[in-house]
Motif scaffolding. Structure first.
Motif, PDB file in Angstrom:
ATOM      1  N   ALA A  25       0.830  -1.208   0.000  1.00  0.00           N
ATOM      2  CA  ALA A  25       0.000   0.000   0.000  1.00  0.00           C
ATOM      3  C   ALA A  25       0.862   1.256   0.000  1.00  0.00           C
ATOM      4  CB  ALA A  25      -0.935   0.003   1.211  1.00  0.00           C
ATOM      5  N   PHE A  26       1.987   1.206   0.739  1.00  0.00           N
ATOM      6  CA  PHE A  26       2.907   2.342   0.778  1.00  0.00           C
ATOM      7  C   PHE A  26       3.559   2.550  -0.586  1.00  0.00           C
ATOM      8  CE2 PHE A  26       7.294   3.895   1.406  1.00  0.00           C
ATOM      9  CZ  PHE A  26       7.024   5.142   1.954  1.00  0.00           C
ATOM     10  N   GLU A  27       3.991   1.483  -1.198  1.00  0.00           N
ATOM     11  CA  GLU A  27       4.648   1.575  -2.501  1.00  0.00           C
ATOM     12  C   GLU A  27       3.698   2.081  -3.583  1.00  0.00           C
ATOM     13  OE1 GLU A  27       6.084  -2.368  -3.013  1.00  0.00           O
ATOM     14  OE2 GLU A  27       7.806  -2.112  -1.656  1.00  0.00           O
ATOM     15  N   GLU A  28       2.409   1.805  -3.441  1.00  0.00           N
ATOM     16  CA  GLU A  28       1.419   2.272  -4.411  1.00  0.00           C
ATOM     17  C   GLU A  28       0.948   3.695  -4.123  1.00  0.00           C
ATOM     18  OE1 GLU A  28      -1.769  -0.599  -4.504  1.00  0.00           O
ATOM     19  OE2 GLU A  28      -0.806  -1.682  -6.147  1.00  0.00           O
ATOM     20  N   GLY A  29       1.445   4.291  -3.032  1.00  0.00           N
ATOM     21  CA  GLY A  29       1.085   5.657  -2.698  1.00  0.00           C
ATOM     22  C   GLY A  29      -0.262   5.799  -2.014  1.00  0.00           C
ATOM     23  N   LYS A  30      -0.813   4.690  -1.529  1.00  0.00           N
ATOM     24  CA  LYS A  30      -2.113   4.757  -0.854  1.00  0.00           C
ATOM     25  C   LYS A  30      -1.980   5.322   0.558  1.00  0.00           C
ATOM     26  CE  LYS A  30      -4.038   0.843  -3.436  1.00  0.00           C
ATOM     27  NZ  LYS A  30      -4.525  -0.561  -3.359  1.00  0.00           N
ATOM     28  N   ILE A  31      -0.793   5.184   1.126  1.00  0.00           N
ATOM     29  CA  ILE A  31      -0.503   5.761   2.439  1.00  0.00           C
ATOM     30  C   ILE A  31       0.808   6.526   2.346  1.00  0.00           C
ATOM     31  CG2 ILE A  31      -1.794   4.150   3.885  1.00  0.00           C
ATOM     32  CD1 ILE A  31       0.649   2.447   4.155  1.00  0.00           C
ATOM     33  N   GLN A  32       0.914   7.612   3.117  1.00  0.00           N
ATOM     34  CA  GLN A  32       2.085   8.483   3.044  1.00  0.00           C
ATOM     35  C   GLN A  32       3.240   8.016   3.921  1.00  0.00           C
ATOM     36  OE1 GLN A  32      -0.715  11.989   3.840  1.00  0.00           O
ATOM     37  NE2 GLN A  32       0.911  12.956   2.668  1.00  0.00           N
ATOM     38  N   TRP A  33       2.914   7.218   4.951  1.00  0.00           N
ATOM     39  CA  TRP A  33       3.940   6.786   5.899  1.00  0.00           C
ATOM     40  C   TRP A  33       3.941   5.265   5.984  1.00  0.00           C
ATOM     41  CZ3 TRP A  33       0.178  10.461   7.049  1.00  0.00           C
ATOM     42  CH2 TRP A  33       0.625  11.789   7.092  1.00  0.00           C
ATOM     43  N   ARG A  34       5.079   4.733   6.398  1.00  0.00           N
ATOM     44  CA  ARG A  34       5.155   3.287   6.620  1.00  0.00           C
ATOM     45  C   ARG A  34       4.441   2.954   7.932  1.00  0.00           C
ATOM     46  NH1 ARG A  34       8.836   0.955   3.123  1.00  0.00           N
ATOM     47  NH2 ARG A  34      10.301   2.414   2.126  1.00  0.00           N
ATOM     48  N   VAL A  35       3.390   2.201   7.829  1.00  0.00           N
ATOM     49  CA  VAL A  35       2.640   1.787   9.015  1.00  0.00           C
ATOM     50  C   VAL A  35       2.647   0.264   9.077  1.00  0.00           C
ATOM     51  CG1 VAL A  35       1.181   3.834   8.915  1.00  0.00           C
ATOM     52  CG2 VAL A  35       0.424   1.738   7.776  1.00  0.00           C
ATOM     53  N   GLY A  36       2.251  -0.271  10.213  1.00  0.00           N
ATOM     54  CA  GLY A  36       2.238  -1.721  10.343  1.00  0.00           C
ATOM     55  C   GLY A  36       1.657  -2.156  11.668  1.00  0.00           C
ATOM     56  N   PRO A  37       1.634  -3.459  11.925  1.00  0.00           N
ATOM     57  CA  PRO A  37       1.012  -4.017  13.128  1.00  0.00           C
ATOM     58  C   PRO A  37       1.556  -3.457  14.438  1.00  0.00           C
ATOM     59  CG  PRO A  37       1.486  -5.755  11.546  1.00  0.00           C
ATOM     60  CD  PRO A  37       2.130  -4.508  11.015  1.00  0.00           C
ATOM     61  N   ARG A  38       2.799  -2.941  14.421  1.00  0.00           N
ATOM     62  CA  ARG A  38       3.383  -2.385  15.650  1.00  0.00           C
ATOM     63  C   ARG A  38       2.538  -1.222  16.188  1.00  0.00           C
ATOM     64  NH1 ARG A  38       5.544   0.074  11.424  1.00  0.00           N
ATOM     65  NH2 ARG A  38       5.999   2.312  11.517  1.00  0.00           N
ATOM     66  N   MET A  39       1.692  -0.643  15.335  1.00  0.00           N
ATOM     67  CA  MET A  39       0.884   0.505  15.726  1.00  0.00           C
ATOM     68  C   MET A  39      -0.427   0.097  16.396  1.00  0.00           C
ATOM     69  SD  MET A  39       1.554   2.862  12.330  1.00  0.00           S
ATOM     70  CE  MET A  39       0.469   4.186  12.863  1.00  0.00           C
ATOM     71  N   LEU A  40      -0.710  -1.186  16.447  1.00  0.00           N
ATOM     72  CA  LEU A  40      -1.915  -1.666  17.114  1.00  0.00           C
ATOM     73  C   LEU A  40      -1.860  -1.418  18.622  1.00  0.00           C
ATOM     74  CD1 LEU A  40      -2.356  -5.158  15.422  1.00  0.00           C
ATOM     75  CD2 LEU A  40      -4.129  -3.387  15.484  1.00  0.00           C
ATOM     76  N   SER A  41      -2.999  -1.111  19.215  1.00  0.00           N
ATOM     77  CA  SER A  41      -3.063  -1.064  20.678  1.00  0.00           C
ATOM     78  C   SER A  41      -2.782  -2.453  21.230  1.00  0.00           C
ATOM     79  CB  SER A  41      -4.442  -0.577  21.135  1.00  0.00           C
ATOM     80  OG  SER A  41      -4.667   0.750  20.730  1.00  0.00           O
ATOM     81  N   GLY A  42      -3.281  -3.479  20.559  1.00  0.00           N
ATOM     82  CA  GLY A  42      -3.027  -4.851  20.985  1.00  0.00           C
ATOM     83  C   GLY A  42      -4.084  -5.363  21.951  1.00  0.00           C
ATOM     84  N   ALA A  43      -4.076  -6.678  22.163  1.00  0.00           N
ATOM     85  CA  ALA A  43      -5.110  -7.316  22.975  1.00  0.00           C
ATOM     86  C   ALA A  43      -5.074  -6.842  24.430  1.00  0.00           C
ATOM     87  CB  ALA A  43      -4.946  -8.833  22.902  1.00  0.00           C
ATOM     88  N   LEU A  44      -3.885  -6.805  25.039  1.00  0.00           N
ATOM     89  CA  LEU A  44      -3.786  -6.433  26.454  1.00  0.00           C
ATOM     90  C   LEU A  44      -4.215  -4.994  26.679  1.00  0.00           C
ATOM     91  CD1 LEU A  44      -2.955  -7.065  29.357  1.00  0.00           C
ATOM     92  CD2 LEU A  44      -0.624  -6.391  28.761  1.00  0.00           C
ATOM     93  N   GLU A  45      -3.657  -4.069  25.913  1.00  0.00           N
ATOM     94  CA  GLU A  45      -4.023  -2.666  26.106  1.00  0.00           C
ATOM     95  C   GLU A  45      -5.477  -2.428  25.703  1.00  0.00           C
ATOM     96  OE1 GLU A  45      -2.446   1.874  25.267  1.00  0.00           O
ATOM     97  OE2 GLU A  45      -1.349   0.188  24.422  1.00  0.00           O
ATOM     98  N   GLY A  46      -5.940  -3.158  24.688  1.00  0.00           N
ATOM     99  CA  GLY A  46      -7.349  -3.049  24.314  1.00  0.00           C
ATOM    100  C   GLY A  46      -8.258  -3.430  25.470  1.00  0.00           C
ATOM    101  N   SER A  47      -7.917  -4.515  26.155  1.00  0.00           N
ATOM    102  CA  SER A  47      -8.701  -4.941  27.320  1.00  0.00           C
ATOM    103  C   SER A  47      -8.616  -3.918  28.447  1.00  0.00           C
ATOM    104  CB  SER A  47      -8.215  -6.313  27.810  1.00  0.00           C
ATOM    105  OG  SER A  47      -8.462  -7.302  26.836  1.00  0.00           O
ATOM    106  N   PHE A  48      -7.439  -3.306  28.603  1.00  0.00           N
ATOM    107  CA  PHE A  48      -7.249  -2.255  29.609  1.00  0.00           C
ATOM    108  C   PHE A  48      -8.163  -1.062  29.297  1.00  0.00           C
ATOM    109  CE2 PHE A  48      -4.625   1.462  31.096  1.00  0.00           C
ATOM    110  CZ  PHE A  48      -4.692   1.197  32.455  1.00  0.00           C
ATOM    111  N   LEU A  49      -8.191  -0.645  28.031  1.00  0.00           N
ATOM    112  CA  LEU A  49      -9.064   0.462  27.624  1.00  0.00           C
ATOM    113  C   LEU A  49     -10.533   0.109  27.835  1.00  0.00           C
ATOM    114  CD1 LEU A  49      -7.295   1.484  24.284  1.00  0.00           C
ATOM    115  CD2 LEU A  49      -7.242   2.753  26.445  1.00  0.00           C
TER     116      LEU A  49
END
Length: 276
Positions: free
Chosen positions: A70-94
């Protein structure tokens, strides 16, 4: 999730010890330290009540999504990925905090694929709402499809565009929120916080939650102790400046919670103190 400074130093120490031919028991003890830290994180994940099927699916689909393509096709301006997820533990905390506060209205600054938004939506009553800001239309579309796989997805409103513009619009509409979760570009945190506080957008007895408040150690360690590359060191002072700004704000009281990469909880000072 950002790796802790302790883990980075232990890995560096292990590499050095191997290179210098350290005794086997020393190598074992260093590895034991790394294993202990991982075991603690794994235990927190496994002893916490399981996430819903919808959130588990959202996390899996986010991990498998072709973000690089998606980044290479110009659909997004920045490199994003799974590391940006809140995740299961923090999701449960929220989710737990949202339910404990009896919240009905939530503002989220920084959506990504909707893990945090959906977790909080799951704790809201039928007429509750999560208003969430996402700068990139492509990412917002991915999130919309994922959260709509849950019956709670209807509670989520996505505003696409710069967060400052979305917050400004909500402020003009005199909107207030019981929970405000900020998890976006760190250099924007002070601006988002000022706009929210100066426009009285935090409801009485409401709570602001700041994600990545420890920011991989940059909030409390000098550069030479971080073991980070130059790109990450460029923003070394950003989180510390934000935390110090909140600490000096007499309107609020706050507590730092060392879950994952740190979550700061902020409340109006009058709501933090009880009556004698």
């Amino acid at each position: 999730m950002a790796q802790s400074p302790v883990a980075r130093h232990l890995k560096k120490l292990l590499e050095t010890a191997k290179t210098q031919g350290a005794a086997g028991d020393i190598l074992t003890q260093i590895q034991n330290c790394l294993d202990c830290e991982k075991a603690r994180d794994d235990y927190c994940d496994t002893i916490t009540s399981p996430s819903s099927e919808a959130i588990t699916n959202l996390i899996t689909e986010t991990e498998n999504h072709p973000w690089q393509h998606a980044f290479e096709e110009g659909k997004i301006q920045w490199r994003v990925g799974p590391r940006m997820l809140s995740g299961a533990l923090e999701g449960s905390f929220l989710k737990m905090l949202t339910g404990m506060s009896n919240a009905k209205r939530v503002l989220e600054v920084g959506l990504f694929t909707g893990c945090g938004a959906l977790a909080m939506a799951e704790a809201l009553p039928t007429d509750g709402q999560v208003v969430t800001c996402e700068i990139t239309e492509y990412v917002a579309d991915v999130a919309r499809k994922l959260v709509d796989q849950s019956p709670h997805g209807k509670k989520i409103q996505i505003m696409v565009g710069p967060a400052t513009e979305s917050i400004e619009q909500l402020a003009k509409e005199k909107q207030k929120f019981d929970i405000i979760f900020i998890d976006a570009n760190k250099e924007g945190y002070i601006d988002y916080y000022k706009m929210i506080m100066d426009n009285d957008m935090l409801a009485s007895r409401g709570t602001i939650l700041i994600d990545n408040a420890l920011n991989g150690g940059t909030a409390y360690l000098p550069k030479e102790k971080l073991l980070l590359d130059e790109n990450k060191l460029a923003q070394h002072a950003v989180m510390k400046e934000f935390n110090d700004y909140v600490y000096k704000d007499a309107r609020v009281s706050q507590v730092m919670v060392p879950i994952r990469d740190g979550v700061m909880m902020i409340r109006w000072s009058q709501d933090f103190e009880g009556k004698a």
